[in-house]
Enzyme design. Structure first.
Site, mmCIF file in Angstrom:
data_model
loop_
_atom_site.group_PDB
_atom_site.id
_atom_site.type_symbol
_atom_site.label_atom_id
_atom_site.label_comp_id
_atom_site.label_asym_id
_atom_site.label_seq_id
_atom_site.Cartn_x
_atom_site.Cartn_y
_atom_site.Cartn_z
ATOM 1 N N PHE A 11 -1.065 13.862 -52.350
ATOM 2 C CA PHE A 11 -1.889 15.475 -52.585
ATOM 3 C C PHE A 11 -2.663 15.111 -53.572
ATOM 4 C CE2 PHE A 11 -0.899 19.084 -55.296
ATOM 5 C CZ PHE A 11 -2.195 19.764 -54.873
ATOM 6 N N ASP A 31 -1.801 2.629 -51.391
ATOM 7 C CA ASP A 31 -0.594 3.492 -51.015
ATOM 8 C C ASP A 31 0.425 3.036 -50.005
ATOM 9 O OD1 ASP A 31 -0.626 6.810 -51.482
ATOM 10 O OD2 ASP A 31 0.771 6.149 -50.253
ATOM 11 N N ASP A 56 2.745 -1.681 -51.010
ATOM 12 C CA ASP A 56 3.825 -1.189 -52.172
ATOM 13 C C ASP A 56 3.513 -1.606 -53.393
ATOM 14 O OD1 ASP A 56 5.949 -0.567 -53.581
ATOM 15 O OD2 ASP A 56 7.640 -0.916 -52.064
ATOM 16 N N VAL A 57 3.166 -0.795 -54.391
ATOM 17 C CA VAL A 57 2.485 -1.149 -55.777
ATOM 18 C C VAL A 57 3.601 -1.823 -56.638
ATOM 19 C CG1 VAL A 57 0.374 0.018 -55.722
ATOM 20 C CG2 VAL A 57 2.525 0.903 -56.801
ATOM 21 N N SER A 81 3.750 7.786 -57.057
ATOM 22 C CA SER A 81 5.034 8.063 -57.125
ATOM 23 C C SER A 81 5.641 9.043 -56.447
ATOM 24 C CB SER A 81 5.385 8.272 -58.714
ATOM 25 O OG SER A 81 6.681 8.796 -58.774
ATOM 26 N N TYR A 151 13.396 10.223 -61.599
ATOM 27 C CA TYR A 151 12.009 10.684 -61.720
ATOM 28 C C TYR A 151 11.628 10.544 -63.372
ATOM 29 C CZ TYR A 151 7.669 13.209 -60.950
ATOM 30 O OH TYR A 151 6.215 13.624 -61.152
ATOM 31 N N THR A 181 1.241 21.338 -60.073
ATOM 32 C CA THR A 181 0.156 21.370 -59.196
ATOM 33 C C THR A 181 0.196 21.762 -57.775
ATOM 34 O OG1 THR A 181 -0.792 19.920 -60.985
ATOM 35 C CG2 THR A 181 -2.058 20.413 -59.184
ATOM 36 N N ARG A 192 8.581 21.308 -52.269
ATOM 37 C CA ARG A 192 8.250 22.074 -53.291
ATOM 38 C C ARG A 192 8.273 23.508 -53.108
ATOM 39 N NH1 ARG A 192 4.371 17.673 -56.086
ATOM 40 N NH2 ARG A 192 3.696 17.025 -54.070
#
Ligand code: NAD
Ligand code: UDP
Length: 334
Positions: A11, A31, A56-57, A81, A151, A181, A192
């Site tokens: 997003f 991503d 995948d970082v 994340s 998280y 946000t 959310r």
């Protein structure tokens, strides 16, 4: 600048990509779509200054693949994340990994390129705060092994390793702490409160408020966040730029008030129902943004009503355009 952005299909990542391309920069997005959307990559696919790497970082970011035409990077932005509570609780290990290994890989890349590094941290580092509003010098009140710890602690570690790379390797690092946000291109199924309530209201369903709804949040429209990020990226390095900066809108609402705003906006006849409050749900959250005002001359400009109108319109448009579920990874229902 040549800018590498992890989490580009998310997003916030999609809005940041849009702004950076519009400002004339080259964006290399990375991503793995664990919580992002291929449709966000598709928006920029044909742009000559956009390159995308699906990876995948947490496994690493290949030094060569991460360049554009073999040139060095000028900035690394680490936004990868999962961010919504149902998302990160569905993928707790991956969330810890991307906050830990993912952040280190992104820092290594910045170090190797001599590029500044910016970390997307979060208001969750304050946990269930005992200081209100939250200032950056508050150390937080976090349950280290609760449902949110995957998280919260990942982001706290991410901040710690970012500061270690700054102090030990001299990397020009910057840290933003983002408060709730919202805006267009959120996943409608991300769980959310903003998306849940808009999706419920548009479908004529009751609005779900968890607990008594007296817990508070402060909601920031996404373009305000992007303005703050660009402002922090743009200022020259000095001792002041490395400390964390809160980016959020200080207008605070109880979740019950927020549900009433959504109801008024979409359908005043809708019922509000109460469901159990999830564990460790922070009771109050509001950013103190004095530091961002002083350092960046930044303050949010979009009020909740205006931001929600834009968001609701975009959700209406995508509901009528196409089914949105086909390309998504599943999210645990709350
Ligand atoms: P999002 O889930 O929409 O975007 C995150 C993106 O990161 C997704 O596209 C996801 O697929 C990608 N990603 C996750 N792990 C990855 C990995 N290992 N390798 C590659 N890509 C990976 O969430 P968002 O709301 O856009 O949040 C973006 C960033 O901002 C996150 O770091 C989040 O913690 C932070 N943040 C957001 C908010 C908010 O309210 N939106 C608040 C605080 C902090
Ligand atoms: N919430 C709610 N109804 C929902 C989803 C969330 O009442 O359908 C509450 C949640 O318990 C929390 C607040 O809204 O108190 C914000 O939740 P969100 O998941 O958006 O983000 P958080 O700030 O908790 O990370």
């Amino acid at each position: 600048m040549r800018i590498l952005l992890t989490g580009s299909a998310g997003f916030v990542g999609s809005h940041l990509t849009e702004r950076l391309l519009a400002d004339g920069h080259i964006v290399i997005g990375v991503d793995n779509y664990i919580s992002g959307q291929p449709s966000n990559t598709a928006l920029f696919e044909v742009h000559p200054n956009f390159k995308f790497i699906q990876a995948d970082v947490s496994d690493g970011i290949p030094y060569k693949a991460a360049t554009f035409d073999g040139q060095k990077l000028d900035y690394v932005l680490h936004f990868a994340s999962p961010a919504s509570p149902p998302h990160y609780q569905q993928f707790p290990i991956e969330t810890l990994m991307v906050g830990a290994q993912g952040t280190q890989h992104a820092l290594e890349l910045a170090h190797a390129h001599g590029a500044p590094f910016l970390l997307a941290s979060t208001s969750e580092v304050y946990g269930d705060p005992q200081v209100h509003p939250q200032t950056e010098d508050y150390w937080g009140h976090v349950n280290p092994n609760g449902l949110r710890s995957c998280y919260d602690e990942a982001k706290r570690y991410a901040e710690a390793i970012t500061f270690a790379y700054h102090r030990h390797h001299g990397v020009d690092t910057r840290v933003i702490r983002i408060f709730n946000t919202y805006g267009p291109r959120m996943r409608p199924d991300d769980g959310r409160v903003v998306t849940n309530l808009i999706v419920q209201a548009l479908a004529g369903q009751p609005l779900t408020v968890y607990g008594d709804g007296q817990q508070t949040r402060s909601f920031q429209y996404v373009t305000d966040l992007v303005d703050g990020i660009v402002a922090l990226m743009s200022i020259k390095e000095s001792e002041d730029v490395h400390a964390p900066v809160n980016l959020g809108n200080p207008d605070e609402y109880t979740i019950l008030q927020f549900a009433q705003v959504i109801r008024e906006l979409i359908d005043p006849t809708l019922e509000i129902i109460h469901e159990p409050l999830p564990a460790d749900d922070p009771r109050q959250r509001r950013p103190d943004i004095s530091r961002a005002r002083e350092l960046l001359g930044w303050a949010p400009g979009v009020d909740l009503h205006t931001g929600l109108m834009r968001t609701v319109e975009s959700f209406r448009a995508s509901r009528s355009a196409a089914p949105v579920s086909a390309e998504r990874t599943p999210v645990a229902a709350e």
